[in-house]
Design a protein around this motif. Structure first.
Motif, mmCIF file in Angstrom:
data_model
loop_
_atom_site.group_PDB
_atom_site.id
_atom_site.type_symbol
_atom_site.label_atom_id
_atom_site.label_comp_id
_atom_site.label_asym_id
_atom_site.label_seq_id
_atom_site.Cartn_x
_atom_site.Cartn_y
_atom_site.Cartn_z
ATOM 1 N N UNK A 303 61.407 -15.604 43.353
ATOM 2 C CA UNK A 303 62.276 -16.539 42.621
ATOM 3 C C UNK A 303 61.971 -17.949 43.121
ATOM 4 N N UNK A 304 61.587 -18.815 42.166
ATOM 5 C CA UNK A 304 61.212 -20.195 42.476
ATOM 6 C C UNK A 304 62.146 -21.117 41.701
ATOM 7 N N UNK A 305 62.679 -22.163 42.356
ATOM 8 C CA UNK A 305 63.543 -23.154 41.689
ATOM 9 C C UNK A 305 63.098 -24.560 42.088
ATOM 10 N N UNK A 336 61.259 -16.483 37.767
ATOM 11 C CA UNK A 336 61.026 -15.318 38.613
ATOM 12 C C UNK A 336 59.645 -14.753 38.317
ATOM 13 N N UNK A 337 58.846 -14.652 39.343
ATOM 14 C CA UNK A 337 57.499 -14.089 39.209
ATOM 15 C C UNK A 337 57.571 -12.626 39.638
ATOM 16 N N UNK A 338 57.440 -11.696 38.685
ATOM 17 C CA UNK A 338 57.535 -10.280 39.074
ATOM 18 C C UNK A 338 56.194 -9.745 39.546
ATOM 19 N N UNK A 339 56.268 -8.520 40.005
ATOM 20 C CA UNK A 339 55.057 -7.743 40.311
ATOM 21 C C UNK A 339 54.148 -8.429 41.311
ATOM 22 N N UNK A 340 54.737 -8.969 42.357
ATOM 23 C CA UNK A 340 53.891 -9.486 43.423
ATOM 24 C C UNK A 340 53.157 -8.332 44.093
ATOM 25 N N UNK A 341 51.960 -8.599 44.503
ATOM 26 C CA UNK A 341 51.188 -7.590 45.210
ATOM 27 C C UNK A 341 51.731 -7.435 46.616
#
Length: 828
Positions: A303-305, A336-341
């Motif tokens: 999650x980035x703001x 929100x960036x999903x599926x981080x490695x």
């Protein structure tokens, strides 16, 4: 008033046109118009037979005194009437005239002339692709045709009134402009031309915002342009206008506000300073980079703001681990960036976007993710009851936890910093195994959950029993984890398999006289096969013998021979029939059945016995003993040469052959009965008696009996003589002097007998009553029975009158009994 006049002229023209058409239809002569101007009408007509000239008259319908008359030769078939009045309806009449001046045919038509030629007052260009023309209105005109000519090319446009515009022209081009008036009759001649030049074309801008505070413009050169003027101003009206004049084809405005919409206007001018078309374009400067970027990691997502930036329409978040870039686009101030490695270190930046372009990315923020789920997990049962779980190490993994849960709900775990763990296991269980890695960021995601099923348990209470000589029934208690049971009976050369889900199996078609190793293995699709189960050994019963031969060894003994390949067996042969059962036993390949009754049918079979069991019986072979000899045989002499032989029934016999044989000859008969008559018997002869009893299948029993002697021969040449004292003497000739004879005299008044001495050939009978008829019989005497009754008889009559005996004529009656010979046939 003008409108009423026009309607009247139109009605008159329509009427005359209809009349002209009628005249043409009646005479075959017609006239037509092919061109009309303001002051002329052009006509044509067909050649008319017999005409030497044509006369054409044009009369104005509503103008008094204005008419036009023209004559044409017979070779002229078209003409133009000039000097007519513009916008006037004419009644045109064409006549065909012969050489005598007589009108042969005529045709009429109504036609209006075109309006008068208009005059251009002004022609000018405001746009690079059009010229606008102004003129005075022409009476009677319903429209106007504008023509712009550039060399050999021209463009025409029809308008209703002044001013009119010709479009589709080329920029910065000099055109000759003419105009023609139009009504229902046609078009006027072109007006005197005016020259007009189109203005310069507008420069077509290519606009971009290379940075958040600048706008760059470029365009292609414009034909005949001497310079360009470009102005820029905020679209919201705030601030001041910026203007630049240049002879170049590109320009940059700097020190602008980021993310702001600007309105840009540009035009070219010619050498005289006359401006051309302008071009307007709205362009926004690209936004500034976002500030106050914050990063948080939660449940595998980033999650980035940030703080919103002026003029930004969208934002893009980029998370890069050096090999892969993940992006998240949004129009809000967070994403929100999903599926981080997992097991990765990401560098996160934010870029603002609008329709002008993008800002510079923000400074990257570093973030380490949770470790990946361990891979290369292997599960081995290194020995029964022990599981070894191993895996590969994971980047950023500090320690590992292995969870093992059995299908009965029991769960255990192992916490280690190494890459393997040991667990205890039981047969027939399925274990669900998962491995997690941990670091400061948290627990790795759930990886593959592995199912490991141990081999099913060995069947218990294992029992095997024969249900027939080649079939064994195997049963056992069901065990945990088994989906299928494999029962196998193996010998040295063959194997029989049986697969079933039930805890029982029947193995059939086993080889006889064979030792089998029987195993029951439990199988499951997941756990495989348990190969450690103990076997049982079982031997099958001997093989069935095969009877090869049955032979007769004596009157009541039968030898049976068979073939068999059993290693160690005792054989029992049984003869079964209505008379009972007879057995013989042997360890070899033959035995003898004794004391079998005669005349009996049997089925003979053999079985083999061993400690393992008893074989199936061999195929049965039929056996029939010889028929029995009759117990009683009686011979009765019927006549001197015929003897009746009778006997009791012999069991099993169907046909009998009886024979009496002596040196003097043989008598034989064959019959299906139990008696027969034998002829050609010699009297006074000793015979041997034999009888053959033959069965239906042809078996024969030869029977011998006590000898038989035929009776002595009857005397011959019997004569009677009268004696005194009422007596008679009977004389005969004997066949044998040693035979004694007896004489019988029988009548209604008495019976008399006399027997001579041995060797005598006559006998006297006295005191015979007279007046009677006597029967006289002389027969030999026997020691074994009554007198013979088949010797010949004489009839003698004794009268009482006179002194002498009246000898009647004797009549000899010889009675023969015919012998029956019956032939008995044995059916083999």
């Amino acid at each position: 008033m003008r409108g009423a006049k026009s309607k009247s002229l139109a009605l008159a023209g329509l009427l005359l046109s209809c009349l002209g058409m009628i005249f043409s239809a009646n005479t075959g002569f017609s006239v037509s118009v092919y061109d009309v101007t303001s002051r002329s009408i052009s006509l044509r007509w067909p050649k008319f037979s017999g005409a030497s000239s044509y006369r054409v008259t044009a009369t104005a319908v509503n103008t008094v005194g204005h008419s036009l008359l023209a004559h044409f030769s017979d070779v002229t078939l078209k003409a133009t009437l000039t000097s007519l009045i513009p916008s006037t309806v004419y009644a045109v009449q064409a006549e065909a005239i012969d050489k005598n001046g007589i009108i042969l045919a005529e045709a009429q038509i109504m036609q209006s002339t075109a309006p008068d030629i208009p005059v251009i007052d002004r022609a000018y260009s405001k746009l690079s692709n059009s010229i606008t023309v102004e003129w005075r209105a022409v009476p009677g005109a319903t429209g106007y045709m504008l023509t712009a000519q550039d060399g050999d090319s021209f463009i025409e446009t029809v308008v209703k009134n002044s001013p009119g515009t010709v479009t589709g022209l080329k920029p910065a081009t000099l055109y000759r402009i003419t105009i023609r008036s139009i009504n229902s009759g046609g078009k006027s001649q072109p007006s005197p031309f005016r020259k007009a030049k189109t203005v310069l074309a507008a420069p077509i801008l290519s606009v971009s915002s290379p940075s958040c505070d600048s706008i760059a413009l470029s365009w292609h050169a414009v034909y005949m342009a001497a310079g360009f003027s470009v102005s820029l101003m905020r679209s919201d009206g705030l601030g001041r206008m910026l203007r630049e004049n240049t002879t170049n084809t590109s320009l940059i405005f700097t020190n602008l506000d980021p993310g702001t919409l600007y309105t840009i206007k540009a035009y070219a001018w010619n050498a005289n300073g006359m401006p051309g078309d302008d071009f307007t374009y709205n362009q926004r400067t690209s936004p500034n980079a976002p500030v106050d970027v914050k990063v948080a990691f939660n449940s595998g997502a980033l999650r980035v703001s940030w703080m919103p930036t002026e003029g930004a329409l969208t934002y893009s978040v980029t998370a890069s681990d050096g090999l892969l870039k993940l992006k998240c686009n949004t129009s809000s101030s967070f994403c929100t960036v999903p599926s981080l490695q997992c097991s990765s270190e990401y560098h996160v930046s934010v870029t603002a976007y609008n329709d002008a372009g993008s800002s510079k990315p923000t400074d990257a923020v570093s973030l380490k993710t949770i470790p990946c789920a361990p891979g290369n997990i292997s599960i081995e049962e290194d020995e029964p009851g022990h599981l070894l779980v191993s895996w590969s190490s994971v980047s950023f993994g500090h320690y590992y936890v292995v969870f093992v849960k059995s299908d009965d709900g029991l769960e255990v775990h192992c916490n280690t910093s190494h890459t393997q763990c040991h667990f205890q296991s039981d047969c027939g269980f399925t274990y669900f195994i998962s491995v997690f890695a941990y670091n400061k960021a948290g627990q790795s995601p759930l990886g593959d959950v592995f199912n490991y099923t141990t081999a099913p348990c060995c069947p218990s209470d294992f029992r095997a029993a024969f249900v027939s000589s080649d079939t064994v029934r195997v049963t056992w208690a069901a065990v945990r984890g088994a989906d299928l049971y494999e029962t196998r009976a193996a010998s040295r050369s063959t194997a029989v398999l049986c697969n079933d889900t039930a805890p029982a199996c029947t193995l059939s078609a086993l080889q006889c006289d064979t030792r089998y190793r029987i195993t029951v293995r439990s199988l499951s699709e997941a756990g495989g096969t348990n190969t450690s189960c103990a076997p049982q050994h079982l031997a099958t019963a001997p093989c069935s013998p095969e009877i090869k031969n049955i032979s007769k060894e004596g009157l009541s003994a039968i030898s049976v021979q068979w073939e068999s390949h059993n290693e160690d067996a005792t054989y029992v042969v049984t003869a079964r029939g209505e008379a009972g059962l007879w057995h013989c036993t042997s360890t070899g390949s033959s035995c003898t059945l004794t004391d079998l009754p005669c005349g009996s049918a049997f089925t003979v079979s053999a079985i083999a016995k061993s400690p393992a069991g008893q074989s199936l019986p061999s195929y049965s072979v039929p056996l029939e003993t010889d028929p029995c000899c009759p117990n009683d045989l009686i011979l009765t002499q019927v006549t001197q040469s015929v003897t009746n032989v009778s006997w009791s029934a012999g069991k099993g016999a169907q046909t009998y052959v009886t024979t009496l044989e002596s040196p003097k000859g043989q008598a034989k008969c064959r019959t299906l009965q139990n008696y027969c008559l034998l002829g050609c018997i010699t009297c006074g002869t000793n015979y041997t008696v034999s009888l053959k009893a033959i069965s239906e299948t042809g078996l024969t029993a030869s029977c011998t009996y006590q000898g038989y002697s035929s009776s002595a021969c009857c005397p011959f040449g019997v004569k009677l003589y009268r004696l005194s004292n009422n007596g008679i003497r009977v004389f005969w000739r004997a066949s044998d002097e040693t035979i004694n004879y007896s004489t019988d005299l029988r009548g209604s008044k008495g019976n008399f007998t006399c027997t001579p001495s041995t060797g005598g050939s006559h006998c006297d009978i006295t005191e015979i009553p007279c007046g009677d008829v006597y029967t006289v019989v002389v027969a030999p005497l026997t020691d074994k029975g009554p007198k013979l009754t088949f010797c010949p008889k004489k009839i003698y009559s004794v009268t009482c009158s006179g002194s002498s005996v009246g000898m009647g004529k004797s009549t000899l009656y010889i009675h023969y009994k015919f012998m029956k010979f019956v032939k008995y046939v044995r059916i083999m």
